[in-house]
Design an enzyme around this catalytic site. Structure first.
Site, mmCIF file in Angstrom:
data_model
loop_
_atom_site.group_PDB
_atom_site.id
_atom_site.type_symbol
_atom_site.label_atom_id
_atom_site.label_comp_id
_atom_site.label_asym_id
_atom_site.label_seq_id
_atom_site.Cartn_x
_atom_site.Cartn_y
_atom_site.Cartn_z
ATOM 1 N N LYS A 61 42.076 37.692 33.754
ATOM 2 C CA LYS A 61 41.684 38.833 34.583
ATOM 3 C C LYS A 61 41.901 40.119 33.814
ATOM 4 O O LYS A 61 42.959 40.314 33.195
ATOM 5 C CB LYS A 61 42.541 38.873 35.861
ATOM 6 C CG LYS A 61 42.097 39.946 36.845
ATOM 7 C CD LYS A 61 40.935 39.469 37.670
ATOM 8 C CE LYS A 61 40.365 40.532 38.575
ATOM 9 N NZ LYS A 61 39.552 41.534 37.857
ATOM 10 N N LYS A 85 51.482 42.450 33.094
ATOM 11 C CA LYS A 85 51.312 43.137 34.380
ATOM 12 C C LYS A 85 51.165 42.140 35.529
ATOM 13 O O LYS A 85 51.818 42.275 36.578
ATOM 14 C CB LYS A 85 50.059 44.023 34.285
ATOM 15 C CG LYS A 85 49.902 45.068 35.337
ATOM 16 C CD LYS A 85 48.617 45.860 35.110
ATOM 17 C CE LYS A 85 48.589 46.552 33.761
ATOM 18 N NZ LYS A 85 47.395 47.386 33.571
ATOM 19 N N LYS A 97 40.783 41.333 28.556
ATOM 20 C CA LYS A 97 40.219 42.682 28.465
ATOM 21 C C LYS A 97 39.024 42.624 27.529
ATOM 22 O O LYS A 97 38.899 41.720 26.700
ATOM 23 C CB LYS A 97 41.244 43.678 27.918
ATOM 24 C CG LYS A 97 41.063 45.100 28.418
ATOM 25 C CD LYS A 97 41.608 45.259 29.831
ATOM 26 C CE LYS A 97 41.651 46.721 30.243
ATOM 27 N NZ LYS A 97 42.338 46.896 31.530
ATOM 28 N N THR A 181 45.155 51.993 42.266
ATOM 29 C CA THR A 181 46.026 52.318 41.133
ATOM 30 C C THR A 181 46.820 53.598 41.391
ATOM 31 O O THR A 181 48.026 53.652 41.145
ATOM 32 C CB THR A 181 45.205 52.450 39.840
ATOM 33 O OG1 THR A 181 44.422 51.265 39.656
ATOM 34 C CG2 THR A 181 46.119 52.627 38.636
ATOM 35 N N ASN A 212 39.150 58.538 38.636
ATOM 36 C CA ASN A 212 39.524 57.684 39.767
ATOM 37 C C ASN A 212 41.034 57.565 39.931
ATOM 38 O O ASN A 212 41.577 57.728 41.026
ATOM 39 C CB ASN A 212 38.913 56.292 39.593
ATOM 40 C CG ASN A 212 39.210 55.398 40.780
ATOM 41 O OD1 ASN A 212 38.887 55.736 41.911
ATOM 42 N ND2 ASN A 212 39.861 54.289 40.532
ATOM 43 N N SER A 350 42.441 43.889 43.035
ATOM 44 C CA SER A 350 41.371 43.045 42.484
ATOM 45 C C SER A 350 41.599 41.589 42.893
ATOM 46 O O SER A 350 40.655 40.872 43.229
ATOM 47 C CB SER A 350 41.340 43.158 40.962
ATOM 48 O OG SER A 350 40.643 44.300 40.545
#
Length: 408
Positions: A61, A85, A97, A181, A212, A350
């Site tokens: 992810k 994380k 990523k 976030t 954002n 997510s």
């Protein structure tokens, strides 16, 4: 130090604290898979990456970014940070990523859509709801995620909304994802202040970045009583000692007003003449209690670390603080709340979106944010306990916690 070497160094320190041998976590030092693609578009070769770091906890992810400076080392580092994380907040995903080394500003919407479709074709065999679930990142958004869903669904022959997260609500996105976030960063800051016996009303904040993450952080901190006195984007920003009216500023930027040309301050005695223009760099050097790099990496380094006046750094940008700067600042009594904890809200929601897609459910915003707060609170408690018990920094505590979970 090379960012990926910094990651390995952090792993090794955590392993030592846990009494582990280097070979016990050797598997975490190297990505499980590196995908590099090249394809032609309008006579030019576009390079893309997808790094799948580790799948011990579940499917890979992590975000996809479109940025001209993206390279393999950066993708490797960010994928590794996603592994850490996800472990910290108990999200059942591994780390990944990637993205494209392009400047999206140089392409029309139609061209970006075609480029995204070509990229999806190249990586389609390696992604999927139970393999690897991309998400938005720098210069990507819900619309681009929608294009990936469309192209991937064509390739596999059926609609697959769970192949990505960060989608528009009507396409299977989750309530609360956009602000997640920034919201979680505010949650973690609240908990940090509580340990220091400090109140939000007594706390001044400067934020670098008003996209954002930065904008939603500012709005959330404002709601909770913090005084946000400076904000800046890449082309500059504003500061005001009375505090900035975040709601009016946010609405102005939605209307495409340039941040450094707006100044809305708070309070009955607010004097617009006391508005000051600040740069993207010196916004982090303001005389405040908290600074939050919330844009791009490598913003507090050995070059500006001696000019940082805040006693708390909320690292919402991945790799926002260099290892050398963090070491120096900690000796000066500065607390760094690391990225792998501070910005974990994005991947947490997510995960909620992915779960809703698979179960064909739709949760309310209130439920999503309540569940997010629970996840962040548990992660913070575990990290803070390790930090206190082992007398280590919050970053070291994060790696110790993650390593314990990854080596089970």
């Amino acid at each position: 130090m090379n960012p990926y070497q910094t990651f390995i160094s952090n792993l090794e320190k955590a392993g030592e604290k846990l009494g582990k041998k280097p070979e016990d976590f050797e598997v975490l030092k190297t990505p499980e898979r590196i995908i590099e693609v090249n394809f032609e578009f309008n006579g030019k070769i576009i390079r893309g990456y997808r790094v799948q770091h580790n799948s011990k906890l579940g499917p890979y992810k992590g975000g996809l970014r479109y940025h001209p400076d993206l390279n393999l080392n950066e993708a490797k580092t960010l994928a590794a940070l996603m592994t850490i994380k996800n472990a910290i907040v108990d999200v059942p995903f591994g780390g990944a990523k990637g993205g494209l080394a392009i400047d999206p500003q140089k392409y029309s919407k139609e061209e970006l859509k075609k480029i995204t479709e070509l990229f999806t074709q190249k990586i389609a065999d390696f992604i999927g709801p139970n393999k690897d679930i991309p998400a938005p990142d720098v210069n990507t958004n819900s619309e681009i995620m929608g294009w990936i869903v469309q192209e991937y669904s064509k390739i596999v022959g059926k609609k697959m909304p769970a192949v990505v997260t960060g989608k528009d609500l009507q396409d299977g996105g989750s309530e609360g994802r956009e602000e997640a976030t920034g919201f979680s960063g505010a949650d973690i800051l609240d908990k940090t202040l509580a340990t220091l016996n400090k109140k939000p009303e007594e706390t001044t904040v400067a934020i670098q970045g008003f996209g954002n993450v930065g904008a939603h952080l500012a709005r959330e901190l404002d709601k909770r009583g913090y005084k946000v006195v400076a904000i800046a984007e890449a082309n500059g920003g504003i500061s005001h000692e009375d505090g900035i009216d975040i709601d009016k500023t946010f609405k102005a930027t939605i209307k495409r007003e340039i941040l450094k040309n707006t100044c809305y301050c708070k309070g009955e005695k607010c004097h617009l003449k006391r508005c000051k223009i600040v740069g993207a760099d010196n916004v982090l050097e303001q005389n405040v209690d908290v600074v939050a790099p919330a844009a791009i990496n490598n913003q507090i380094t050995m070059h500006n670390m001696k000019r940082i006046k805040a006693k708390i750094i909320l690292e919402l940008a991945n790799n926002g603080v260099s290892a050398e700067a963090e070491e120096y600042l900690q000796k000066q009594g500065v607390m760094v709340i690391p990225d792998v904890l501070a910005n974990a809200g994005g991947v947490t929601v997510s995960y909620f979106e992915w779960e809703q897609n698979l179960k064909k459910q739709k949760w309310t915003r209130a439920k999503v944010l309540e569940m997010l707060s629970e996840k962040m609170n548990q992660g913070w408690k575990e990290v803070f306990k390790i930090s206190k018990d082992k007398k280590v920094s919050l970053r070291e505590a994060c790696y110790i916690l993650a390593l314990k979970k990854l080596l089970k």
